[in-house]
Structure formats: C-alpha cells, structure tokens
Motif scaffolding. Structure first.
Motif, short mmCIF file in Angstrom:
data_model
loop_
_atom_site.label_atom_id
_atom_site.label_comp_id
_atom_site.label_asym_id
_atom_site.label_seq_id
_atom_site.Cartn_x
_atom_site.Cartn_y
_atom_site.Cartn_z
N LEU A 206 -14.11 -3.54 -6.93
CA LEU A 206 -14.24 -3.50 -5.47
C LEU A 206 -15.63 -3.97 -5.04
N ALA A 207 -16.64 -3.52 -5.78
CA ALA A 207 -18.03 -3.82 -5.39
C ALA A 207 -18.32 -5.32 -5.48
N ALA A 208 -17.53 -6.02 -6.30
CA ALA A 208 -17.75 -7.46 -6.45
C ALA A 208 -17.13 -8.25 -5.30
N LEU A 209 -16.33 -7.58 -4.47
CA LEU A 209 -15.64 -8.27 -3.38
C LEU A 209 -16.46 -8.19 -2.10
N PRO A 210 -16.22 -9.11 -1.15
CA PRO A 210 -16.79 -8.92 0.19
C PRO A 210 -16.23 -7.63 0.78
N LEU A 211 -17.01 -6.99 1.66
CA LEU A 211 -16.64 -5.68 2.19
C LEU A 211 -15.24 -5.67 2.80
N ASN A 212 -14.87 -6.73 3.51
CA ASN A 212 -13.57 -6.72 4.17
C ASN A 212 -12.42 -6.66 3.16
N GLN A 213 -12.56 -7.39 2.06
CA GLN A 213 -11.51 -7.35 1.03
C GLN A 213 -11.52 -6.02 0.27
N ALA A 214 -12.72 -5.50 0.03
CA ALA A 214 -12.83 -4.23 -0.69
C ALA A 214 -12.18 -3.11 0.10
N LEU A 215 -12.36 -3.11 1.42
CA LEU A 215 -11.76 -2.08 2.26
C LEU A 215 -10.23 -2.14 2.16
N GLN A 216 -9.69 -3.34 2.18
CA GLN A 216 -8.24 -3.47 2.10
C GLN A 216 -7.71 -2.95 0.77
N LYS A 217 -8.40 -3.28 -0.30
CA LYS A 217 -7.97 -2.82 -1.64
C LYS A 217 -8.11 -1.31 -1.78
N ALA A 218 -9.22 -0.79 -1.25
CA ALA A 218 -9.43 0.66 -1.32
C ALA A 218 -8.34 1.37 -0.52
N GLY A 219 -7.98 0.81 0.63
CA GLY A 219 -6.92 1.39 1.45
C GLY A 219 -5.60 1.40 0.70
N MET A 220 -5.32 0.33 -0.02
CA MET A 220 -4.07 0.28 -0.78
C MET A 220 -4.07 1.34 -1.86
N ALA A 221 -5.23 1.57 -2.49
CA ALA A 221 -5.32 2.60 -3.53
C ALA A 221 -5.00 3.97 -2.93
N LEU A 222 -5.50 4.24 -1.72
CA LEU A 222 -5.22 5.54 -1.09
C LEU A 222 -3.73 5.69 -0.80
N VAL A 223 -3.13 4.63 -0.27
CA VAL A 223 -1.69 4.71 0.04
C VAL A 223 -0.89 4.98 -1.23
N MET A 224 -1.28 4.33 -2.32
CA MET A 224 -0.49 4.45 -3.55
C MET A 224 -0.73 5.77 -4.28
N LYS A 225 -1.94 6.30 -4.19
CA LYS A 225 -2.29 7.44 -5.05
C LYS A 225 -2.15 8.80 -4.37
N VAL A 226 -2.12 8.82 -3.04
CA VAL A 226 -2.15 10.12 -2.36
C VAL A 226 -0.77 10.42 -1.77
N GLY A 227 -0.24 11.57 -2.16
CA GLY A 227 1.08 11.96 -1.68
C GLY A 227 1.06 12.51 -0.27
N GLY A 228 -0.01 13.19 0.12
CA GLY A 228 -0.04 13.86 1.42
C GLY A 228 -0.13 12.89 2.58
N ALA A 229 -0.06 13.43 3.78
CA ALA A 229 -0.13 12.62 5.00
C ALA A 229 -1.44 11.84 5.07
N SER A 230 -2.51 12.43 4.54
CA SER A 230 -3.82 11.81 4.69
C SER A 230 -3.93 10.49 3.93
N GLY A 231 -3.19 10.31 2.85
CA GLY A 231 -3.29 9.08 2.05
C GLY A 231 -2.87 7.85 2.86
N PRO A 232 -1.64 7.86 3.37
CA PRO A 232 -1.21 6.72 4.19
C PRO A 232 -2.05 6.54 5.46
N LEU A 233 -2.55 7.66 6.02
CA LEU A 233 -3.34 7.55 7.25
C LEU A 233 -4.71 6.92 6.97
N TYR A 234 -5.44 7.45 5.99
CA TYR A 234 -6.72 6.84 5.62
C TYR A 234 -6.50 5.44 5.04
N GLY A 235 -5.39 5.26 4.32
CA GLY A 235 -5.07 3.94 3.78
C GLY A 235 -4.91 2.93 4.90
#
Ligand code: ADP
Ligand code: MG
Length: 207
Positions: free
Chosen positions: A54-83
């Motif tokens: 992630l750190a090797a990417l421009p911030l805009n791409q890193a945010l998108q990837k980090a968001g996808m990680a949250l959607v995929m890894k978090v079962g609760g409501a907060s995962g898809p919302l923060y994602g």
C-alpha cells in the motif's frame, strides 16, 4: 529515509485502532454486540499486512485498496461502511492533491458513500456524528494555516463524538435498545474520531 505520507498514515491509523481496540469493544458492549474493537482490529490488521504494498502506491490508490481490505475482512456493519468511505475517498482524490478543497471534495464523496450504504444521516448516533462535522470543518476553509485547520478538525471530531452521548440510536444494532441507547458514546463515532486524530497527528508532524 523518512516514511512516505502513505506509510505514515497507515502506521498511525493501525496503531490508534490497535491501542484502543479494548475501549472500542467496551463501548460496543454497552449498546451493541461488543465486537467493534475486534472488527476494527481485524480490518486494520489486514491493512497492516498489506502495508508495504500500500505504501508504495499513490495515496488515492492505497485508500481504495485499504477500503477493499476492510470490506473483505470485517464481518460487522463497520467494515463495509469504513470500506465505502475509503474506497470512495480514494476514487475521488487526485493522485497529487494540491489543496484542502480538493481533499475536502474527496472526503465528501467518502461520507456520501457511508450515508448511502448505511441508509443513514447525522442525528442517528453513528460514525456520521463525527464524519459529517469534520467534513464541514474542512469545507469551511477560512484561509487559516494548516495547524489551525487541523485543530478545527480535531475539535469537530471531539465535539461530534461527545454529541452522540445524549442521542438515541435509530440505525445499527444500538437502535434495538431504543431509549436505553441514550447516555453512551457511539463506538463507531469513537473509532472515527481516533482516525481523524491519527491523520491530524501525521500531517502535523510533516509540516
Ligand atoms: P455491528 O454493528 O455489525 O456489530 P460494529 O460493532 O463493528 O458492527 O460497528 C458498529 C458501529 O457502526 C456503530 O457504532 C455505528 O457508528 C456504525 N453504524 C452501524 N450502522 C450504521 C449505519 N447504518 N450508518 C452509519 N453507521 C453505522
Ligand atoms: Mg458490534
């Protein structure tokens, strides 16, 4: 070598969530199912695992990837919302943001995505109680310098968090409690405030 902005943001956000996981879970024990700290720690743990890539990417791409990680890894409501927040923010952010207005426009997209996904609005005792005032503080750019702007963002986050205490929840699990949700801080508002402070810390250090 100093860390890239992206690496510093990831490290600080992961540390803030990890250090406060127990507190987030305790807040969720009072008005939810007691897993918010666990959910957030799992999600940000997944982000930490991808930290170097992630750190090797421009911030805009890193945010998108980090968001996808949250959607995929978090079962609760907060995962898809923060994602949704991070993915939409990343999509709207220019590769090299040149102004506070440009960043605010991207944050506005992110907050709109949370509202759409959550079918929620401010006043329902959720993370939006922090995210919306922080966004408004960004949009109300009064020409002050970065330290003063960051101080306003921190204050907006703290006041927004505190505003959840007297509210009755009408969205999410806390809404099942009806009036018994009154008198407690919202866990998601707390995690949002932590993330705002973590971001401000990093920006302040790099001035
Ligand atoms: P769950 O509620 O599925 O157990 P978490 O405990 O991880 O998920 O997250 C709960 C937090 O998510 C709440 O404190 C609130 O801030 C936020 N939240 C829940 N539902 C919504 C919604 N519809 N819109 C915005 N935020 C929400
Ligand atoms: Mg929960």
């Amino acid at each position: 070598m100093t860390q890239t902005l992206c690496a510093a943001l990831i490290n600080r956000a992961v540390a803030a969530i990890t250090e406060h996981a127990t507190e987030l879970t305790e807040l969720d024990q009072a008005i939810g199912d007691g897993d918010h700290g666990i959910n957030m720690a799992r999600g940000f743990g997944a982000i930490a695992e991808q930290g170097e890539a992630l750190a090797a990417l421009p911030l805009n791409q890193a945010l998108q990837k980090a968001g996808m990680a949250l959607v995929m890894k978090v079962g609760g409501a907060s995962g898809p919302l923060y994602g949704s927040l991070l993915m939409s923010m990343g999509k709207a952010l220019p590769e090299a943001p040149a102004s506070l207005a440009g960043v605010a426009a991207a944050v506005a997209e992110g907050v709109a995505a949370v509202q759409k996904r959550g079918k929620s609005a401010p006043g329902e005792k959720t993370m939006l109680e922090v995210l919306v005032p922080v966004l408004q503080a960004m949009q109300a750019d009064d020409g002050s310098d970065l330290p003063a702007t960051l101080a306003r963002l921190r204050a907006a986050a703290d006041e927004g968090l505190e505003s959840t205490r007297p509210m009755q929840a009408t969205k999410g699990r806390a809404s099942y409690l009806g009036e018994r949700s009154v008198g407690h801080l919202d866990p998601g508002a707390r995690s949002s405030a932590l993330l705002v402070h973590a971001t401000a810390d990093v920006l302040e250090e790099r001035l």
